[in-house]
Design a protein around this motif. Structure first.
Motif, PDB file in Angstrom:
ATOM      1  N   HIS A 127      19.271  10.334  15.877  1.00 13.81           N
ATOM      2  CA  HIS A 127      19.146   9.432  14.730  1.00 13.81           C
ATOM      3  C   HIS A 127      17.784   8.736  14.672  1.00 13.81           C
ATOM      4  N   THR A 128      17.303   8.249  15.825  1.00 13.28           N
ATOM      5  CA  THR A 128      16.068   7.461  15.788  1.00 13.28           C
ATOM      6  C   THR A 128      14.802   8.308  15.799  1.00 13.28           C
ATOM      7  N   ARG A 131      15.715  12.133  13.074  1.00 17.74           N
ATOM      8  CA  ARG A 131      15.979  11.797  11.672  1.00 17.74           C
ATOM      9  C   ARG A 131      15.091  10.658  11.189  1.00 17.74           C
ATOM     10  N   LEU A 133      15.349   7.396  11.614  1.00 21.48           N
ATOM     11  CA  LEU A 133      16.020   6.192  11.139  1.00 21.48           C
ATOM     12  C   LEU A 133      15.530   4.976  11.920  1.00 21.48           C
ATOM     13  N   ALA A 138      20.157   3.381  12.199  1.00 18.45           N
ATOM     14  CA  ALA A 138      20.871   4.138  13.224  1.00 18.45           C
ATOM     15  C   ALA A 138      22.127   3.399  13.658  1.00 18.45           C
ATOM     16  N   ALA A 141      24.712   3.982  11.003  1.00 19.58           N
ATOM     17  CA  ALA A 141      25.202   5.362  11.032  1.00 19.58           C
ATOM     18  C   ALA A 141      26.097   5.633  12.245  1.00 19.58           C
ATOM     19  N   LEU A 142      25.772   5.005  13.365  1.00 20.48           N
ATOM     20  CA  LEU A 142      26.542   5.229  14.590  1.00 20.48           C
ATOM     21  C   LEU A 142      27.715   4.262  14.738  1.00 20.48           C
TER      22      LEU A 142
END
Length: 171
Positions: A127-128, A131, A133, A138, A141-142
């Motif tokens: 994610h970080t 992607r 983010l 993040a 999203a998590l």
């Protein structure tokens, strides 16, 4: 006459690292088992000839680095072979530049290292870093607090670095 200490070292290296080393080289060679077996044999032979290279350090990163270098060298040698040898370069390997091969090998190694991380660490890095983010994005999203994202990122990067060092790829 029993085995010498050198033979014992070689057998111990093969017993402990032979399977993972063969699997790694098979991935590097695109599944070419005869070539992979040759590379593993040559890697272990070099370890046997130079036991001082393994003194005081983990053997696996050194073995994986030697194997990777042997695969890259073999690829470059095939590309440098003159046409009169009768080898059809199209059949042997598509014309990818050396940098492309190096990047592909590094990508496979990083993917293997990421696969060893816990699911939480892998997810936070995806994610970080992959992607792009932010910590807040993040975290959303998590489904975890931003502080958890920061903490997991820190520990995930440490674990990834160790996994890459084992493969001889850390700076």
């Amino acid at each position: 006459m029993g085995p010498t200490a050198d033979e014992g070292l070689l057998r111990a290296l093969y017993r402990e690292h032979g399977g993972p080393l063969l699997g790694y080289v098979l991935r590097l060679t695109g599944g070419d088992r005869p070539q992979a077996e040759d590379v593993v044999q040559e890697t272990l032979l070099r370890a046997w000839r130079h036991p001082e290279a393994l003194a005081g350090r983990p053997a696996r990163p050194w073995l994986f680095t030697v194997a990777r270098n042997l695969v890259v060298d073999a690829h470059r040698a095939r590309r440098a072979r003159p046409p009169e040898t009768g080898i059809d370069e199209q059949v042997v390997m598509t014309a990818a530049g050396s940098d492309d091969i190096d990047r592909a090998l590094e990508s496979w190694t990083v993917a293997e290292a990421l696969a060893e991380l816990s699911p939480q660490h892998r997810a936070v890095l995806v994610h970080t870093y992959y992607r792009g983010l932010s910590v807040a994005e993040a975290a959303k999203a998590l489904g975890v607090p931003p502080g958890t994202v920061k903490s997991r990122t820190y520990y995930a990067l440490r674990a990834l670095r160790l996994a890459l060092e084992e493969r001889g790829l850390a700076p």
